[in-house]
Design an enzyme around this catalytic site. Structure first.
Site, short mmCIF file in Angstrom:
data_model
loop_
_atom_site.label_atom_id
_atom_site.label_comp_id
_atom_site.label_asym_id
_atom_site.label_seq_id
_atom_site.Cartn_x
_atom_site.Cartn_y
_atom_site.Cartn_z
N SER A 113 0.83 -1.20 0.00
CA SER A 113 0.00 0.00 0.00
C SER A 113 0.87 1.26 0.00
O SER A 113 1.65 1.46 -0.92
CB SER A 113 -0.94 -0.05 1.21
OG SER A 113 -1.92 0.95 1.14
N HIS A 136 -2.74 -1.42 -4.52
CA HIS A 136 -4.21 -1.39 -4.59
C HIS A 136 -4.71 0.05 -4.53
O HIS A 136 -3.95 0.96 -4.16
CB HIS A 136 -4.82 -2.22 -3.45
CG HIS A 136 -4.51 -1.71 -2.08
ND1 HIS A 136 -5.05 -0.56 -1.56
CD2 HIS A 136 -3.69 -2.19 -1.12
CE1 HIS A 136 -4.61 -0.35 -0.34
NE2 HIS A 136 -3.75 -1.32 -0.05
#
Length: 232
Positions: A113, A136
């Site tokens: 992330s 993501h």
């Protein structure tokens, strides 16, 4: 207490409290500062005591100290993070990217992330063969209003992340966004899991290697920087 004993005491305190220490590299006289980003990157909300976290209010002053210190030649950043607060992670990444001293990162375990911008914020990056990176879309916790302004805000945050990452490594912004929006890998989520060599193939990380390779590269960078300074 002697000065050496005081220095060792301070070093031990920094390791136990912040996961940071200054490496005394006796064979070449280089002084390297070791900084770790572990667990979840904590933002303005304090995480429970049961959570491993890295507090950005600890990291930012230390980075400024490393930049200003005449005793420190370079920074080694060790990463094993699940991600966390976007604003705090980007703040740390921007600060590392703006440092004048040689910097190298090493992904151990994972750098997921917002850990992706942190991994590429250094001048050169490594990942161990089993290291992972999860790319993501941006997520927000808590109450959300399903309005156009909300989606525009999401897009703005995501553009800041993809813009930073693509400007500090070899991956194109369009390819990074495609990895973020991948629907074929995770059954309940969007995104892509990259392991070791895959991060290099995608142009996110520079090289697969471990602590030996990361320190070796940083020592070479320090030698080159010192050599260039002597020529001026």
């Amino acid at each position: 207490m002697s000065d050496n004993q005081k220095d060792k005491s301070c070093t031990n305190d920094e390791i136990s409290e912040f996961g940071m220490t200054q490496l005394d590299c006796q064979k070449n006289d280089h002084q390297i500062y070791l900084m770790t980003i572990i667990g979840e990157i904590e933002g303005h909300d304090v995480l429970p005591n049961t959570s491993k976290s890295t507090k950005y209010e600890h990291v930012l002053p230390k980075l400024a100290e490393v930049e200003e210190s005449r005793k420190i030649d370079g920074l080694l950043l060790l990463l094993n993070t699940m991600g966390g607060d976007v604003e705090s992670g980007l703040a740390i990444a921007e600060m590392i990217a703006s440092m004048s001293k040689p910097t190298v990162s090493l992904v151990l375990g994972g750098s997921h992330s917002i850990g992706v911008p942190l991994a590429v914020s250094t001048e050169y990056s490594f990942i161990v063969p089993t290291g992972t990176m999860v790319v993501h879309p941006v997520r927000l916790n808590g109450l959300m209003i399903g309005a156009k302004q909300t989606y525009d805000y999401f897009q703005q945050i995501q553009d800041r992340i993809t813009g930073f990452v693509s400007s500090h490594c070899q991956i194109q912004k369009e390819r990074l966004e495609a990895l973020m929006l991948n629907t074929s890998m995770m059954s309940r989520d969007l995104g892509t899991i990259l392991v070791g060599e895959q991060t290099v193939e995608e142009g996110i990380i520079n090289e697969v290697g471990g602590i030996k390779e990361a320190l070796g590269y940083l020592h070479r960078m320090i030698d080159e920087r010192k050599s260039d300074n002597h020529k001026i």
